[in-house]
Design an enzyme around this catalytic site. Structure first.
Site, PDB file in Angstrom:
ATOM      1  N   ASP A   1       0.844  -1.192   0.000  1.00 35.99           N
ATOM      2  CA  ASP A   1       0.000   0.000   0.000  1.00 35.99           C
ATOM      3  C   ASP A   1       0.887   1.253   0.000  1.00 35.99           C
ATOM      4  OD1 ASP A   1       0.686   0.801   2.602  1.00 35.99           O
ATOM      5  OD2 ASP A   1      -1.093  -0.038   3.529  1.00 35.99           O
TER       6      ASP A   1
ATOM      7  N   ILE B   1       2.207   3.446   1.923  1.00 39.31           N
ATOM      8  CA  ILE B   1       3.266   3.789   2.871  1.00 39.31           C
ATOM      9  C   ILE B   1       4.207   2.630   3.173  1.00 39.31           C
ATOM     10  CG2 ILE B   1       1.880   5.604   3.930  1.00 39.31           C
ATOM     11  CD1 ILE B   1       1.384   3.665   6.300  1.00 39.31           C
ATOM     12  N   LYS B   2       4.039   1.504   2.487  1.00 42.01           N
ATOM     13  CA  LYS B   2       4.904   0.358   2.778  1.00 42.01           C
ATOM     14  C   LYS B   2       6.281   0.522   2.123  1.00 42.01           C
ATOM     15  CE  LYS B   2       2.069  -2.083   5.321  1.00 42.01           C
ATOM     16  NZ  LYS B   2       0.810  -1.361   5.267  1.00 42.01           N
ATOM     17  N   ASN B   3       7.200  -0.379   2.493  1.00 39.69           N
ATOM     18  CA  ASN B   3       8.589  -0.285   2.003  1.00 39.69           C
ATOM     19  C   ASN B   3       8.661  -0.266   0.484  1.00 39.69           C
ATOM     20  OD1 ASN B   3       9.214  -0.439   4.690  1.00 39.69           O
ATOM     21  ND2 ASN B   3      10.139  -2.468   4.600  1.00 39.69           N
TER      22      ASN B   3
END
Length: 378
Positions: free
Chosen positions: A187, A189-191
């Site tokens: 999503d 904001i993930k890495n």
């Protein structure tokens, strides 16, 4: 305190765009085929290559990845799935939407993750799966109880939503364990972001085929194969859970820069670590940064978490709380257990602003603001 604040401290998390995502989307748009397609296949191949595995199955979200992983191994009504309470509610919803019951397990306060001992304590005769959540990106080592879990026929399904790119202390990538079914989230904001999406790392070719069937209505043939046929075969249950080419195109652009982003996250976390050494009353949650691509930066506060949270938010410092414990949620009251460690820690944790667009000065500024808040709210 917040006058002349360096960039990034006002947000708790944010994606880092590299300037190539728009061109990647533009390349896909003219095709008019925006569902699963060549870009999705390329993204799956890129994920598999980075982790060092044979295959990866891209789906519409990290929650979908968990849901399908559980479904693919037969988890359903009457089954218990061990999961920490301190996780985003999506972990638990994936279990309940398969008709199974979450069995909440305690966590270690220094890592906010389950341990072999807390998993063993939570086992029931109905336990069919364990879902360790890799909080903050840190790998969870269940090797001391692997044989016992296998003897009982219990599957390990990793919720690695925070942990894309992380490694185990032995150097193996998260997702590369052939005995574990691993689920990632992509999503915003993930890495590694695809805008919205997830990936499942299957343990075998048969498991990959089953997951691909589940993600597209149970249809056996691929989209390209169906184009040359007058019919198709539905072999079982399934829904539209695939990753679109639009999302995959974003993911491919992000993959090209993942090594850079991973280093930025590690350096930022280490900056926080050094700065927090001088702050009394705040204890950094350990993510084993040498092996981890950190997803967040969380501290446990000795006292006054809520007052400190509001003090900082009022000064435009993007703190957050990840997460309220699920065993106290009304929607999961049927599975409530006494979890004193989880409940104590849940009232202490505070996530500091953490994303790869931040600078080291941003991290030091946030820590100075935290120290000010601790004193002001004492």
């Amino acid at each position: 305190m917040t006058q002349n604040a360096p960039p990034g401290v006002e947000r708790n998390a944010a994606p880092l765009l590299h300037g190539t995502e728009a061109a990647a989307l533009a390349a896909v748009l003219p095709s008019g085929q925006w569902g699963h397609g060549p870009a999705t296949d390329q993204f799956e191949a890129g994920i598999a290559d980075l982790i060092g595995v044979d295959d990866a199955v891209a789906v519409s979200s990290g929650t979908t990845a968990l849901h399908l992983a559980l479904r693919s191994v037969g988890i359903g009504p009457g089954d218990d799935v061990i999961v920490p309470s301190l996780t985003f509610c999506a972990s638990v919803q994936a279990i309940t939407w398969n008709g199974a019951s979450p069995r909440f397990a305690e966590i270690a306060p220094n890592t906010l993750a389950v341990t072999p001992d807390t998993v063993l304590e939570a086992l029931t005769p109905q336990t069919k799966a364990v879902m360790p959540v890799l909080y903050g990106g840190r790998a969870v080592d269940l090797s001391p109880i692997r044989d016992e879990l296998a003897r009982r026929g219990i599957q390990i399904i990793e919720d690695a939503a925070h942990a894309f790119g992380s490694r185990h202390p032995d150097g193996a990538m998260v997702g590369a364990d052939p005995a574990v079914l691993t689920c990632f989230s992509h999503d915003p904001i993930k890495n590694l972001t695809t805008g919205q999406g997830g990936t499942i790392v299957p343990r075998s070719r048969a498991e990959a085929e089953n997951l691909r069937s589940l993600r597209l209505f149970g249809i056996v043939q691929s989209k390209d194969a169906r184009a040359g046929l007058t019919s198709y075969e539905v072999q079982g249950p399934g829904m539209r859970f695939g990753m679109s080419q639009l999302n995959a195109a974003i993911g491919l652009a992000q993959l090209e820069h993942f090594t850079e982003v991973a280093a930025l996250r590690q350096h930022l976390w280490c900056t926080y670590q050094a700065a927090l050494d001088n702050v009394d009353g705040a204890h950094l949650v350990d993510v084993d940064v040498a092996n981890t691509v950190p997803f967040n930066c969380v501290v446990r506060l000795d006292r006054g978490r809520d007052a400190i949270f509001h003090y900082l938010r009022e000064r435009n410092i993007g703190v957050a709380v990840h997460y309220p414990p699920n065993h106290t949620q009304p929607g999961f009251s049927a599975w409530h257990r006494d979890l004193p460690v989880t409940e104590r820690v849940a009232g202490q944790i505070l996530g500091l602003p953490f994303h790869p667009a931040m600078t080291r000065d941003s991290a030091r500024f946030a820590v100075a603001a935290l120290a000010e808040a601790i004193k002001a709210t004492a």
